[in-house]
Design a protein around this motif. Structure first.
Motif, PDB file in Angstrom:
ATOM      1  N   ALA A 183       3.402  -1.521  13.409  1.00 14.33           N
ATOM      2  CA  ALA A 183       2.212  -2.146  12.845  1.00 14.33           C
ATOM      3  C   ALA A 183       1.052  -1.155  12.767  1.00 14.33           C
ATOM      4  CB  ALA A 183       1.819  -3.360  13.679  1.00 14.33           C
ATOM      5  N   ARG A 184       0.837  -0.421  13.844  1.00 10.77           N
ATOM      6  CA  ARG A 184      -0.260   0.556  13.843  1.00 10.77           C
ATOM      7  C   ARG A 184       0.012   1.688  12.874  1.00 10.77           C
ATOM      8  NH1 ARG A 184      -4.815   1.916  16.067  1.00 10.77           N
ATOM      9  NH2 ARG A 184      -4.811  -0.015  17.293  1.00 10.77           N
ATOM     10  N   SER A 185       1.252   2.128  12.789  1.00 11.38           N
ATOM     11  CA  SER A 185       1.599   3.206  11.873  1.00 11.38           C
ATOM     12  C   SER A 185       1.292   2.814  10.430  1.00 11.38           C
ATOM     13  CB  SER A 185       3.081   3.553  12.022  1.00 11.38           C
ATOM     14  OG  SER A 185       3.469   4.536  11.082  1.00 11.38           O
ATOM     15  N   ALA A 186       1.695   1.605  10.046  1.00 12.80           N
ATOM     16  CA  ALA A 186       1.438   1.136   8.685  1.00 12.80           C
ATOM     17  C   ALA A 186      -0.057   0.923   8.452  1.00 12.80           C
ATOM     18  CB  ALA A 186       2.207  -0.152   8.430  1.00 12.80           C
ATOM     19  N   ALA A 187      -0.757   0.354   9.439  1.00 13.30           N
ATOM     20  CA  ALA A 187      -2.187   0.104   9.295  1.00 13.30           C
ATOM     21  C   ALA A 187      -2.957   1.404   9.119  1.00 13.30           C
ATOM     22  CB  ALA A 187      -2.704  -0.658  10.513  1.00 13.30           C
ATOM     23  N   GLU A 188      -2.626   2.402   9.914  1.00 14.25           N
ATOM     24  CA  GLU A 188      -3.313   3.683   9.807  1.00 14.25           C
ATOM     25  C   GLU A 188      -2.998   4.371   8.485  1.00 14.25           C
ATOM     26  OE1 GLU A 188      -2.120   5.740  13.341  1.00 14.25           O
ATOM     27  OE2 GLU A 188      -3.629   4.734  14.597  1.00 14.25           O
ATOM     28  N   TYR A 189      -1.773   4.216   8.019  1.00 18.26           N
ATOM     29  CA  TYR A 189      -1.410   4.833   6.734  1.00 18.26           C
ATOM     30  C   TYR A 189      -2.212   4.215   5.585  1.00 18.26           C
ATOM     31  CZ  TYR A 189       1.032   5.797   2.416  1.00 18.26           C
ATOM     32  OH  TYR A 189       1.308   6.159   1.131  1.00 18.26           O
ATOM     33  N   PHE A 190      -2.167   2.898   5.461  1.00 17.34           N
ATOM     34  CA  PHE A 190      -2.858   2.258   4.337  1.00 17.34           C
ATOM     35  C   PHE A 190      -4.367   2.424   4.443  1.00 17.34           C
ATOM     36  CE2 PHE A 190       1.119  -0.349   3.814  1.00 17.34           C
ATOM     37  CZ  PHE A 190       1.423   0.145   2.549  1.00 17.34           C
ATOM     38  N   SER A 191      -4.887   2.423   5.652  1.00 14.09           N
ATOM     39  CA  SER A 191      -6.320   2.614   5.820  1.00 14.09           C
ATOM     40  C   SER A 191      -6.765   4.000   5.353  1.00 14.09           C
ATOM     41  CB  SER A 191      -6.707   2.407   7.286  1.00 14.09           C
ATOM     42  OG  SER A 191      -8.098   2.520   7.469  1.00 14.09           O
ATOM     43  N   SER A 192      -5.865   4.978   5.469  1.00 14.01           N
ATOM     44  CA  SER A 192      -6.209   6.349   5.083  1.00 14.01           C
ATOM     45  C   SER A 192      -6.056   6.595   3.590  1.00 14.01           C
ATOM     46  CB  SER A 192      -5.317   7.339   5.845  1.00 14.01           C
ATOM     47  OG  SER A 192      -3.963   7.284   5.384  1.00 14.01           O
ATOM     48  N   THR A 193      -5.523   5.613   2.873  1.00 13.02           N
ATOM     49  CA  THR A 193      -5.321   5.749   1.432  1.00 13.02           C
ATOM     50  C   THR A 193      -6.479   5.082   0.708  1.00 13.02           C
ATOM     51  OG1 THR A 193      -2.936   5.646   1.793  1.00 13.02           O
ATOM     52  CG2 THR A 193      -3.700   5.336  -0.461  1.00 13.02           C
ATOM     53  N   PRO A 194      -7.316   5.822  -0.023  1.00 12.02           N
ATOM     54  CA  PRO A 194      -8.529   5.240  -0.609  1.00 12.02           C
ATOM     55  C   PRO A 194      -8.224   4.153  -1.636  1.00 12.02           C
ATOM     56  CG  PRO A 194      -8.607   7.647  -0.635  1.00 12.02           C
ATOM     57  CD  PRO A 194      -7.202   7.262  -0.287  1.00 12.02           C
ATOM     58  N   TRP A 195      -9.099   3.145  -1.673  1.00 17.21           N
ATOM     59  CA  TRP A 195      -9.027   2.139  -2.721  1.00 17.21           C
ATOM     60  C   TRP A 195      -9.714   2.687  -3.974  1.00 17.21           C
ATOM     61  CZ3 TRP A 195      -6.214  -1.919  -3.621  1.00 17.21           C
ATOM     62  CH2 TRP A 195      -6.542  -2.744  -4.709  1.00 17.21           C
ATOM     63  N   THR A 196      -9.030   2.609  -5.105  1.00 17.34           N
ATOM     64  CA  THR A 196      -9.569   3.139  -6.360  1.00 17.34           C
ATOM     65  C   THR A 196      -9.519   2.069  -7.448  1.00 17.34           C
ATOM     66  OG1 THR A 196      -7.380   4.001  -6.968  1.00 17.34           O
ATOM     67  CG2 THR A 196      -8.862   5.496  -5.793  1.00 17.34           C
ATOM     68  N   GLN A 197     -10.026   2.431  -8.620  1.00 17.19           N
ATOM     69  CA  GLN A 197     -10.064   1.493  -9.738  1.00 17.19           C
ATOM     70  C   GLN A 197      -8.677   0.907 -10.013  1.00 17.19           C
ATOM     71  OE1 GLN A 197     -12.344   0.129 -11.753  1.00 17.19           O
ATOM     72  NE2 GLN A 197     -10.669  -0.924 -12.789  1.00 17.19           N
ATOM     73  N   TRP A 198      -8.575  -0.415 -10.042  1.00 24.91           N
ATOM     74  CA  TRP A 198      -7.283  -1.077 -10.229  1.00 24.91           C
ATOM     75  C   TRP A 198      -7.384  -2.300 -11.121  1.00 24.91           C
ATOM     76  CZ3 TRP A 198      -2.743   0.586 -10.295  1.00 24.91           C
ATOM     77  CH2 TRP A 198      -1.594  -0.173 -10.012  1.00 24.91           C
ATOM     78  N   VAL A 199      -8.576  -2.902 -11.179  1.00 28.06           N
ATOM     79  CA  VAL A 199      -8.784  -4.115 -11.962  1.00 28.06           C
ATOM     80  C   VAL A 199      -9.954  -3.908 -12.919  1.00 28.06           C
ATOM     81  CG1 VAL A 199      -9.281  -6.592 -11.892  1.00 28.06           C
ATOM     82  CG2 VAL A 199      -7.984  -5.534 -10.029  1.00 28.06           C
ATOM     83  N   LYS A 200      -9.735  -4.240 -14.170  1.00 26.45           N
ATOM     84  CA  LYS A 200     -10.798  -4.183 -15.175  1.00 26.45           C
ATOM     85  C   LYS A 200     -11.175  -5.608 -15.546  1.00 26.45           C
ATOM     86  CE  LYS A 200     -11.917  -2.526 -19.844  1.00 26.45           C
ATOM     87  NZ  LYS A 200     -11.391  -1.827 -21.053  1.00 26.45           N
TER      88      LYS A 200
END
Length: 358
Positions: A183-200
């Motif tokens: 759980a921590r491994s996945a949480a740290e991974y996704f948290s380190s991946t920036p949120w970018t433009q995805w919805v217009k």
């Protein structure tokens, strides 16, 4: 080309989501299986506040298309020389990663899962964490928030406001099987991946006719347009790029009623004269999060509306949900349309391979 759905789970979970494989026939999967049996098992929620557009449940008895021959050809997407078959793209044990340069190295639980107890997170949420309207985006969320959400699934305090969306129950099972380290491994991974433009976000009076498959609105094969009404229609920029190709650089368009963004701004930034509480107080002035409070700017309006409704009807509890109860208590379906129209349209950094700036 036939679309193949492996139905995804709810967004804010980092345990891999996907269990039910559904053949890509028009009318497939309302959040967990082909329209008929799952959608007919329990009645739809009633009441004027229910945002049916946010759940995209396939109506019971929707006609099934004739099966097509298996597609064994190698497919490609723009921006990479990689190629995969549909089977490789839809492999829940380790789905295709079109753009490994767009994200950090995935830990095992994200890349391949731990079969059969936990499926690969990267299938539903994509390797970059952007996700789809059927689940949602986890990229850039606080580690503490993701872990708290997983615990809510595990302890049973987070359930769907529409019980027909059975992938939430699948997510509960995955969360219960995750080890604390995974759980921590996945949480740290996704948290380190920036949120970018995805919805217009696009304001309009008319929208393409769509049909719900796998909890996503795809454009109808017959084409045509229809009035938008009081709803948000979130649909892929390019249907085939979303399914079956699952291109993590191909995002979504959210069609909203004319005037919804401005009305949503008033609710989000001021509370609308007591109708709700200004979202900016907790989620930050730019709505990109504040400490352990998650960012909501630029994210799926379908996902956001589901959370508002789930909390309002008491299906979602837990630490953060309790804080949200007075915020959502008076919201109508129209309010949810307006709020998500504004929030989802907030400017975000351009995604890799995209010229979009929103």
């Amino acid at each position: 080309m036939t679309r193949t759905f492996i139905v995804s789970g709810v967004a804010l979970a980092c345990a891999a989501l996907v269990t039910v494989t559904v053949s890509a026939q028009r009318g497939g999967g309302g959040g967990g299986g082909r329209g008929g049996a799952d959608a007919a098992a329990v009645p739809a929620p009633s009441g004027p506040n229910y945002p049916a557009w946010a759940y995209a449940i396939t109506p019971p008895g929707a006609p099934a298309a004739a099966p097509e021959p298996a597609d064994t050809s190698v497919h490609h997407v723009a921006g990479t020389d990689r190629g995969f078959t549909v089977a490789q793209i839809a492999d829940i044990r380790g789905p295709a990663d079109w753009f490994p340069e767009d994200h950090p190295a995935m830990p095992p639980i994200v890349a391949v899962g731990r079969q059969p107890q936990v499926r690969s997170c990267s299938y539903c949420h994509y390797p970059n964490g952007e996700g789809r309207p059927s689940n949602g985006g986890v990229a850039g969320l606080p580690v503490a928030y993701i872990l708290n959400t997983l615990n809510d699934f595990k302890t049973g305090v987070r359930k769907p406001g529409d019980p027909r969306k059975v992938n939430v129950n699948q997510m509960i099972t995955f969360a219960k099987n995750l080890t604390p380290e995974e759980a921590r491994s996945a949480a740290e991974y996704f948290s380190s991946t920036p949120w970018t433009q995805w919805v217009k976000v696009v304001e309009t009076k008319m929208v393409p006719k769509t049909e719900a498959e796998g909890s996503i609105f795809f454009k109808s094969k017959e084409g045509g347009m229809e009035p938008i009404g009081m709803r948000v229609i979130e649909t892929p920029e390019q249907d085939e790029q979303t399914e079956p190709l699952r291109n993590p650089r191909s995002g979504f368009i959210a069609y909203v009623p004319v005037g919804a963004v401005k009305k949503g701004e008033a609710l989000v930034t001021t509370g609308g004269n007591g109708k709700t509480v200004a979202c900016t107080l907790c989620h930050g002035a730019d709505l990109r999060g504040l400490g352990p409070v998650p960012g909501i700017a630029g994210r799926s309006p379908s996902y956001l509306a589901r959370q508002l409704y789930d909390i309002q009807v008491g299906a979602r509890h837990g630490e953060w949900a309790e804080l949200m109860k007075p915020v959502v208590a008076k919201l109508t379906n129209e309010d949810m349309v307006d709020i998500t129209a504004y929030v989802s349209g907030r400017p975000m950094p351009a995604a890799p391979g995209s010229k979009a700036t929103n």
